[in-house]
Motif scaffolding. Structure first.
Motif, PDB file in Angstrom:
ATOM      1  N   ASN A 200       0.728  -1.137   0.082  1.00 37.87           N
ATOM      2  CA  ASN A 200      -0.098  -0.131   0.130  1.00 37.87           C
ATOM      3  C   ASN A 200       1.044   1.207  -0.040  1.00 37.87           C
ATOM      4  OD1 ASN A 200      -1.729   1.889   0.351  1.00 37.87           O
ATOM      5  ND2 ASN A 200      -2.426   1.509   2.623  1.00 37.87           N
ATOM      6  N   MET A 201       0.973   1.785  -1.245  1.00 35.88           N
ATOM      7  CA  MET A 201       1.909   2.702  -1.390  1.00 35.88           C
ATOM      8  C   MET A 201       1.475   4.063  -1.939  1.00 35.88           C
ATOM      9  SD  MET A 201       5.432   0.789  -2.386  1.00 35.88           S
ATOM     10  CE  MET A 201       6.455   2.174  -2.477  1.00 35.88           C
ATOM     11  N   VAL A 202       0.182   4.255  -2.148  1.00 36.33           N
ATOM     12  CA  VAL A 202      -0.702   4.897  -3.063  1.00 36.33           C
ATOM     13  C   VAL A 202      -0.388   6.427  -2.247  1.00 36.33           C
ATOM     14  CG1 VAL A 202      -2.888   5.846  -3.439  1.00 36.33           C
ATOM     15  CG2 VAL A 202      -2.523   3.553  -3.562  1.00 36.33           C
ATOM     16  N   ARG A 203       0.026   7.379  -3.249  1.00 31.81           N
ATOM     17  CA  ARG A 203       0.271   8.816  -2.733  1.00 31.81           C
ATOM     18  C   ARG A 203      -0.875   9.629  -3.201  1.00 31.81           C
ATOM     19  NH1 ARG A 203       5.050  10.751  -6.671  1.00 31.81           N
ATOM     20  NH2 ARG A 203       4.796   9.217  -7.981  1.00 31.81           N
ATOM     21  N   HIS A 204      -1.145  10.829  -2.664  1.00 34.36           N
ATOM     22  CA  HIS A 204      -2.275  11.587  -3.258  1.00 34.36           C
ATOM     23  C   HIS A 204      -1.720  12.742  -4.246  1.00 34.36           C
ATOM     24  CE1 HIS A 204      -4.843   9.984  -0.403  1.00 34.36           C
ATOM     25  NE2 HIS A 204      -4.080  10.223   0.543  1.00 34.36           N
ATOM     26  N   GLU A 205      -2.563  13.238  -4.956  1.00 30.97           N
ATOM     27  CA  GLU A 205      -2.100  14.099  -6.024  1.00 30.97           C
ATOM     28  C   GLU A 205      -1.101  15.265  -5.415  1.00 30.97           C
ATOM     29  OE1 GLU A 205      -4.975  15.808  -9.002  1.00 30.97           O
ATOM     30  OE2 GLU A 205      -6.314  14.341  -8.287  1.00 30.97           O
ATOM     31  N   ASP A 206      -1.497  15.705  -4.326  1.00 29.61           N
ATOM     32  CA  ASP A 206      -0.662  16.784  -3.892  1.00 29.61           C
ATOM     33  C   ASP A 206       0.736  16.476  -3.534  1.00 29.61           C
ATOM     34  OD1 ASP A 206      -1.125  15.204  -1.381  1.00 29.61           O
ATOM     35  OD2 ASP A 206      -2.128  16.365  -0.369  1.00 29.61           O
ATOM     36  N   SER A 207       1.221  15.075  -3.850  1.00 32.95           N
ATOM     37  CA  SER A 207       2.459  14.692  -3.418  1.00 32.95           C
ATOM     38  C   SER A 207       3.357  14.955  -4.691  1.00 32.95           C
ATOM     39  CB  SER A 207       2.699  13.279  -2.879  1.00 32.95           C
ATOM     40  OG  SER A 207       2.246  12.456  -3.870  1.00 32.95           O
ATOM     41  N   LEU A 208       2.475  15.333  -5.937  1.00 36.66           N
ATOM     42  CA  LEU A 208       3.260  15.110  -7.211  1.00 36.66           C
ATOM     43  C   LEU A 208       3.850  16.652  -7.320  1.00 36.66           C
ATOM     44  CD1 LEU A 208       0.405  13.695  -9.218  1.00 36.66           C
ATOM     45  CD2 LEU A 208       2.509  12.595  -8.749  1.00 36.66           C
ATOM     46  N   PRO A 209       4.786  16.666  -8.129  1.00 40.17           N
ATOM     47  CA  PRO A 209       5.285  18.020  -8.524  1.00 40.17           C
ATOM     48  C   PRO A 209       4.447  18.806  -8.933  1.00 40.17           C
ATOM     49  CG  PRO A 209       6.690  16.220  -9.305  1.00 40.17           C
ATOM     50  CD  PRO A 209       5.428  15.578  -8.818  1.00 40.17           C
ATOM     51  N   PHE A 210       4.591  20.341  -8.449  1.00 41.34           N
ATOM     52  CA  PHE A 210       3.810  21.242  -8.961  1.00 41.34           C
ATOM     53  C   PHE A 210       3.309  21.170 -10.564  1.00 41.34           C
ATOM     54  CE2 PHE A 210       3.285  25.722 -10.714  1.00 41.34           C
ATOM     55  CZ  PHE A 210       1.889  26.058  -9.808  1.00 41.34           C
ATOM     56  N   GLU A 211       4.142  21.063 -11.310  1.00 41.88           N
ATOM     57  CA  GLU A 211       3.991  20.991 -12.754  1.00 41.88           C
ATOM     58  C   GLU A 211       3.073  20.127 -13.145  1.00 41.88           C
ATOM     59  OE1 GLU A 211       7.158  20.724 -11.601  1.00 41.88           O
ATOM     60  OE2 GLU A 211       7.985  22.611 -11.909  1.00 41.88           O
ATOM     61  N   VAL A 212       3.215  18.922 -12.532  1.00 40.36           N
ATOM     62  CA  VAL A 212       2.156  17.820 -12.785  1.00 40.36           C
ATOM     63  C   VAL A 212       0.756  17.954 -12.428  1.00 40.36           C
ATOM     64  CG1 VAL A 212       1.818  15.310 -12.591  1.00 40.36           C
ATOM     65  CG2 VAL A 212       4.111  16.191 -12.791  1.00 40.36           C
ATOM     66  N   ARG A 213       0.741  18.743 -11.235  1.00 38.70           N
ATOM     67  CA  ARG A 213      -0.586  18.974 -10.590  1.00 38.70           C
ATOM     68  C   ARG A 213      -1.250  20.053 -11.445  1.00 38.70           C
ATOM     69  NH1 ARG A 213       2.490  19.621  -5.718  1.00 38.70           N
ATOM     70  NH2 ARG A 213       1.663  21.857  -5.752  1.00 38.70           N
ATOM     71  N   GLU A 214      -0.504  21.067 -11.733  1.00 41.63           N
ATOM     72  CA  GLU A 214      -1.113  22.048 -12.919  1.00 41.63           C
ATOM     73  C   GLU A 214      -1.630  21.339 -13.936  1.00 41.63           C
ATOM     74  OE1 GLU A 214      -1.480  25.728 -12.806  1.00 41.63           O
ATOM     75  OE2 GLU A 214      -2.068  24.563 -10.938  1.00 41.63           O
ATOM     76  N   VAL A 215      -0.967  20.368 -14.611  1.00 42.28           N
ATOM     77  CA  VAL A 215      -1.412  19.837 -15.650  1.00 42.28           C
ATOM     78  C   VAL A 215      -2.851  19.114 -15.655  1.00 42.28           C
ATOM     79  CG1 VAL A 215      -1.064  17.916 -17.567  1.00 42.28           C
ATOM     80  CG2 VAL A 215       0.790  19.555 -16.797  1.00 42.28           C
ATOM     81  N   LEU A 216      -2.848  18.461 -14.490  1.00 45.59           N
ATOM     82  CA  LEU A 216      -4.019  17.685 -14.058  1.00 45.59           C
ATOM     83  C   LEU A 216      -5.149  18.644 -13.789  1.00 45.59           C
ATOM     84  CD1 LEU A 216      -2.751  14.884 -11.691  1.00 45.59           C
ATOM     85  CD2 LEU A 216      -3.298  14.496 -14.094  1.00 45.59           C
ATOM     86  N   ASN A 217      -4.777  19.575 -13.114  1.00 44.80           N
ATOM     87  CA  ASN A 217      -5.940  20.792 -12.832  1.00 44.80           C
ATOM     88  C   ASN A 217      -6.504  21.319 -14.141  1.00 44.80           C
ATOM     89  OD1 ASN A 217      -5.823  20.491 -10.187  1.00 44.80           O
ATOM     90  ND2 ASN A 217      -4.187  21.903  -9.752  1.00 44.80           N
TER      91      ASN A 217
END
Length: 419
Positions: free
Chosen positions: A225-242
């Motif tokens: 169980n290693m699931v991480r949440h979106e907020d753990s991703l780099p800022f650039e990746v979070r922006e792409v998803l948003n």
């Protein structure tokens, strides 16, 4: 304390353990035993809280159930010692040799591996950074209680930590080469910079763990169980998803379609989100939670989806060509054709089937999945569970599978026989 006094206490303790009338439990609390050779002595259930055991030789000794609360063990030799269920809370354990020691059930909670050296007045300083760390290599520590323990920089090579409690433990910079942490609880543990070569983390709980700087490519994380949440991703990746979420919500009028080719999204939790139309070609989404996700007409070709949870996902018209879905959970996923629409949103009557050509589905769970008309040419379905899967119209040219795997699936042959 003289050697004769220690010998007398050990003799009385042996009698106490054998329930002799004249015996007495060894009480060496706060005693200065620094540098003594106590090899293979029996101090089971003895009281050694606050004792100074710096550089003491205790190799092969029985310290099971012993009270070592806040003891100083810096540089001690505890190789092959029995420390089952020992209380080591708050103990100072700098450069201790634990090789081959039995620490089953040992309690290191709140412990720290290093206190500062004595000052001129003989007072010990507050805890500081651990420069070398304890040597616990090849120790036996299954089921050990290590919640909150400070083990930064320790050598844990080859250690057996199966089902150990390491919640909130500081394992930063630890050497965990070939260590066995199967089923261990590492929730919120700090593993920053730890060396995880050939480390076994099968079914371990790593939720909330800090894995910054860790290379997991050579570790076995099957079922972890290693699931991480979106907020753990780099800022650039979070922006792409948003921006993609905006693009979906506004029907393409605003935002931008997500293009995350080759991005590391391993162990990410994107359950129930809408990533339809996204380009994730070659991305690493291994171990992720994509249950109930929408990936309609998305490109996941050559993507690493090993052990990923895609149960209940909507994957209509998806491109999964050459994707690695070994041991992935695709139960009840919809991998059917998508109805193509024109620019005005009207159905054209044309359908776009899902592309799984060359996909690796070894030991994948496809129970109840809707795969009708999908292209599985050259796919590897070795050991895949196809119970109740809709395989009507599927292209299985050059696919690897056993005919009996289709016995419990819905196929064209069965449909014809039922007519």
């Amino acid at each position: 304390m003289t050697p004769q006094e220690i010998a007398t206490i050990l003799d009385e303790h042996e009698k106490w353990l054998s329930r002799a009338h004249s015996g007495a439990r060894a009480n060496l609390a706060r005693a200065n035993l620094s540098g003594f050779t106590l090899e293979k002595v029996n101090l089971k259930s003895a009281k050694l809280s606050g004792a100074n055991l710096e550089k003491t030789i205790l190799a092969g000794s029985n310290l099971s159930n012993t009270d070592l609360f806040c003891a100083v063990l810096d540089g001690a030799d505890l190789r092959n010692a029995d420390l089952q269920n020992a209380d080591l809370r708050g103990a100072s354990i700098r450069n201790v040799a634990f090789k081959g020691a039995n620490l089953v059930g040992a309690d290191f909670r709140g412990g720290t591996l290093m206190f500062g050296s004595d000052d001129e007045d003989g007072e010990r300083k507050s805890p500081t950074s651990n420069q070398q760390g304890a040597d616990l290599s090849y120790s036996a520590m299954p089921n050990a209680q290590l919640a909150g323990a400070h083990l930064a920089g320790a050598n844990l090579s080859g250690v057996n930590l199966r089902k150990a409690d390491l919640k909130g433990a500081d394992l930063s910079g630890c050497i965990l080469v070939e260590a066995d942490l199967s089923g261990a609880d590492l929730q919120d543990a700090n593993l920053k910079g730890a060396i995880l070569d050939n480390t076994i983390l099968k079914h371990a709980n790593l939720s909330g763990a800090n894995l910054d700087g860790c290379d997991l490519s050579a570790a076995d994380v099957t079922g972890a169980n290693m699931v991480r949440h979106e907020d753990s991703l780099p800022f650039e990746v979070r922006e792409v998803l948003n921006m993609h979420y905006v693009w979906i919500r506004e029907d393409g009028r605003l935002g931008d379609r997500a293009i995350l080719k080759g991005t590391d999204l391993s162990f990410i939790d994107l359950s129930a989100v809408n990533l339809s139309g996204a380009d994730l070609h070659g991305a690493n989404i291994s171990g992720g939670n994509l249950s109930n996700i929408l990936l309609v007409m998305s490109d996941l070709s050559s993507t690493n989806l090993k052990g990923t949870n895609l149960s209940g996902a909507t994957l209509e018209g998806i491109n999964l060509a050459n994707a690695d879905m070994t041991e992935a959970d695709l139960s009840n996923a919809i991998i059917a054709p998508v109805d193509l629409k024109d620019s005005k949103g009207k159905v054209t009557g044309r359908k776009w089937p899902a592309n799984l050509s060359g996909a690796k589905l070894v030991q994948a769970n496809l129970k109840g999945a809707d795969l009708h008309n999908a292209n599985l040419a050259g796919a590897d379905l070795t050991g895949a569970n196809l119970t109740g899967a809709d395989m009507r119209g599927v292209n299985l040219t050059d696919a690897v599978f056993q005919p009996e795997q289709l016995d419990s699936a819905k196929t064209d042959h069965k449909e014809k026989n039922s007519d």
